[in-house]
Design an enzyme around this catalytic site. Structure first.
Site, mmCIF file in Angstrom:
data_model
loop_
_atom_site.group_PDB
_atom_site.id
_atom_site.type_symbol
_atom_site.label_atom_id
_atom_site.label_comp_id
_atom_site.label_asym_id
_atom_site.label_seq_id
_atom_site.Cartn_x
_atom_site.Cartn_y
_atom_site.Cartn_z
ATOM 1 N N ASP A 36 0.826 -1.199 0.000
ATOM 2 C CA ASP A 36 0.000 0.000 0.000
ATOM 3 C C ASP A 36 0.864 1.255 0.000
ATOM 4 O O ASP A 36 2.088 1.192 0.129
ATOM 5 C CB ASP A 36 -0.896 0.017 1.243
ATOM 6 C CG ASP A 36 -2.060 -0.953 1.125
ATOM 7 O OD1 ASP A 36 -2.258 -1.504 0.034
ATOM 8 O OD2 ASP A 36 -2.750 -1.171 2.139
ATOM 9 N N LYS A 58 -3.077 2.096 -2.316
ATOM 10 C CA LYS A 58 -4.342 2.318 -1.628
ATOM 11 C C LYS A 58 -4.225 3.398 -0.566
ATOM 12 O O LYS A 58 -3.323 3.410 0.251
ATOM 13 C CB LYS A 58 -4.846 1.030 -0.985
ATOM 14 C CG LYS A 58 -5.301 -0.018 -1.990
ATOM 15 C CD LYS A 58 -5.826 -1.252 -1.321
ATOM 16 C CE LYS A 58 -7.122 -0.982 -0.575
ATOM 17 N NZ LYS A 58 -8.185 -0.474 -1.454
ATOM 18 N N MET A 171 -8.803 7.822 9.524
ATOM 19 C CA MET A 171 -9.043 8.369 8.182
ATOM 20 C C MET A 171 -10.224 9.318 8.163
ATOM 21 O O MET A 171 -11.049 9.304 7.260
ATOM 22 C CB MET A 171 -9.267 7.218 7.186
ATOM 23 C CG MET A 171 -8.101 6.259 7.106
ATOM 24 S SD MET A 171 -8.482 4.706 6.256
ATOM 25 C CE MET A 171 -9.529 3.887 7.473
#
Length: 504
Positions: A36, A58, A171
């Site tokens: 990632d 990602k 996030m």
């Protein structure tokens, strides 16, 4: 063909050392690494050239590859018989979609194993000085995603607001406003302590603390807050002032350029990283051994010499590599070993040897003054060192005794570094360190027409290891801001710390 195996591996957060021992072992044995964006790229830098690296990029909203495509990729590579590492920042099962990937692998009959990592919701708070639990302040912890797969799905703020523990939203930076309003609307006190932590565990870590009622306004003014960020809500945030060890390190957040040879960078770089610095590696020297047959011949008759002088770690390593092919260190028992400084002495100690002669000041002039008391007309000196070493030591020793100088390595310009140079110009670092005259000359060569814009920039301070290196800096038209008094790496690091203390 026998199927391979997939390892769903958590890399932890921040510093590359935060990966577990087991995860590191599995990563180093991989054939394919599917990684990632949100992990330390140092973890990939030293893998073998045979390893296939696949960046699936990602992040919370940007993907180089869709999740379904990643699932298919893992299955395909495993069916080719490969050991596949699916490397994720943090932990595979904490908002990392590891569970989804594991389900697919199970359904497709692919053997897999999960290796836990340290999730940012725990480690990130630790680096910000916030204990996620505390006997007096937080008896529970709650990890919450800041965005849902279904954008219309609501977070249950009523339930969360009633909890007395620590709430950690992953996030959620772009939704900070809706999160704070949701908690306030559900009855959470506007005085509740809140922290927003960006780039947790990295030298660029940025933490903003305020009350629930004011955090959105203050966070919006802080340019250092970028995704990924954690939002922490709870009384444990109030302990940050006491427990903030990470951001208090003496070189925290400072960008420091290291210009040593690639083989030598790690020691200085690791020392600087441990003190909180962001290290930018610009290796300027490439060490190329030479004249090894001549060196081997002299080693075969090493008993003819009385003194063996080393003026660098490189010289020690190359000499010992040749020596140990035919002899061992007992063959040096009849010689007086001399080292120019503590770094060279440390290199000898790695082979179980200690220098008999070590000058108080780590320069050729001081070494010669020390040697004068140990040499006479019958002394025979072997001096294995760099092609471009100053001739001061050899010329002066020859006035006292027989000297055989062998140039056992060249210091060539390392490169290319185009991307690194461009980044240095775009974001000028705080310091650049030079540890030899070669690093100065070669760095100026590497920088080319960017040398003056960078090295004469008022925001950049040049730190030199000693007077000879400083002279070379000045010969090229640049100003040395500070110089190490002891002329070694340890003192160079101390100078950087002193410079930062002056600025406080």
């Amino acid at each position: 063909m026998k199927n391979g195996k997939v390892y769903l591996v958590g890399a932890g957060i921040g510093e590359a050392d935060n990966i577990t021992v087991k995860a590191k072992k599995i990563l180093e044995a991989a054939d394919v690494v599917v990684h990632d964006r949100l992990l330390n790229k140092e973890l990939l830098a030293h893998l073998g050239s045979h390893v296939e690296l696949i960046d699936v990029g990602k992040s919370s909203s940007e993907h180089l590859m869709k999740q379904e495509e990643i699932n298919d990729l893992l299955v395909q590579r495993a069916r080719r018989g490969h050991r596949v590492v699916r490397l994720k920042g943090g932990d595979p099962y904490v908002f990392g979609r590891g569970g989804e990937e594991g389900e697919v692998l199970y359904r497709e009959g692919v053997d897999f194993e999960v290796v836990p990592g340290i999730t940012s919701g725990i480690a990130g708070l630790c680096y910000a000085g916030i204990p996620i639990t505390h006997r007096d302040l937080a008896s529970s912890l709650h990890l919450i995603t800041g965005h849902h797969r279904d954008e219309g799905q609501e977070i249950d703020y009523a339930t969360l607001s009633a909890l007395e523990g620590t709430l950690v939203f992953y996030m959620g930076l772009k939704n900070l406003g809706s999160i704070t309003r949701g908690l306030l609307g559900a009855g959470k006190s506007p005085e509740t302590p809140v922290a927003v932590i960006s780039r947790a565990g990295y030298p660029q870590q940025c933490t903003v603390c305020a009350s629930l009622g004011k955090i959105e306004e203050l966070a919006g003014k802080e340019e250092g807050l970028v995704s990924p960020s954690l939002i922490v809500v709870g009384e444990a945030v109030s302990l940050r002032e006491k427990l903030n060890f990470f951001e208090r390190r003496p070189l925290f957040g400072k960008k420091i350029v290291v210009t040593r040879a690639r083989e030598q960078i790690s020691g200085l770089a690791n020392s600087l990283k441990d003190l909180g610095a962001e290290v930018i590696e610009l290796p300027s020297i490439k060490i190329v051994p030479k004249n090894l047959e001549e060196l081997s011949e002299e080693i075969s008759r090493i008993e003819n010499y009385t003194h063996l002088i080393f003026t660098s770690k490189n010289g020690v390593d190359i000499f010992m590599e040749v020596l140990l092919k035919e002899k061992d260190t007992r063959s040096l028992s009849g010689l007086k070993l001399c080292a120019i400084g503590s770094g060279t002495q440390a290199a000898l100690l790695e082979y179980g040897l200690r220098a008999d002669i070590l000058p108080k000041t780590y320069v050729a002039e001081s070494l010669f003054e020390e040697l004068k008391n140990h040499l006479d007309i019958d002394s025979r000196v072997l001096l294995p060192r760099s092609e471009i070493a100053r001739d001061y030591l050899r010329k002066n020793l020859e006035t006292l005794c027989s000297v055989n100088e062998i140039h056992i390595y060249d210091t060539l310009v390392e490169g290319p570094h185009q991307l690194v140079v461009e980044k240095l110009i775009e974001d000028v670092p705080d310091y650049i360190t030079f540890t030899s005259s070669s690093t100065v000359r070669n760095t100026v060569s590497i920088l080319g027409d960017k040398a003056d814009p960078l090295l004469k920039n008022d925001g950049l301070k040049i730190i030199s290891i000693g007077p000879i290196t400083s002279s070379t800096v000045e010969e090229h038209g640049y100003k040395v801001h500070a110089q190490a008094g002891q002329h070694d790496i340890k003192t160079l690091v101390e100078v950087l710390i002193e410079e930062e203390e002056k600025n406080k």
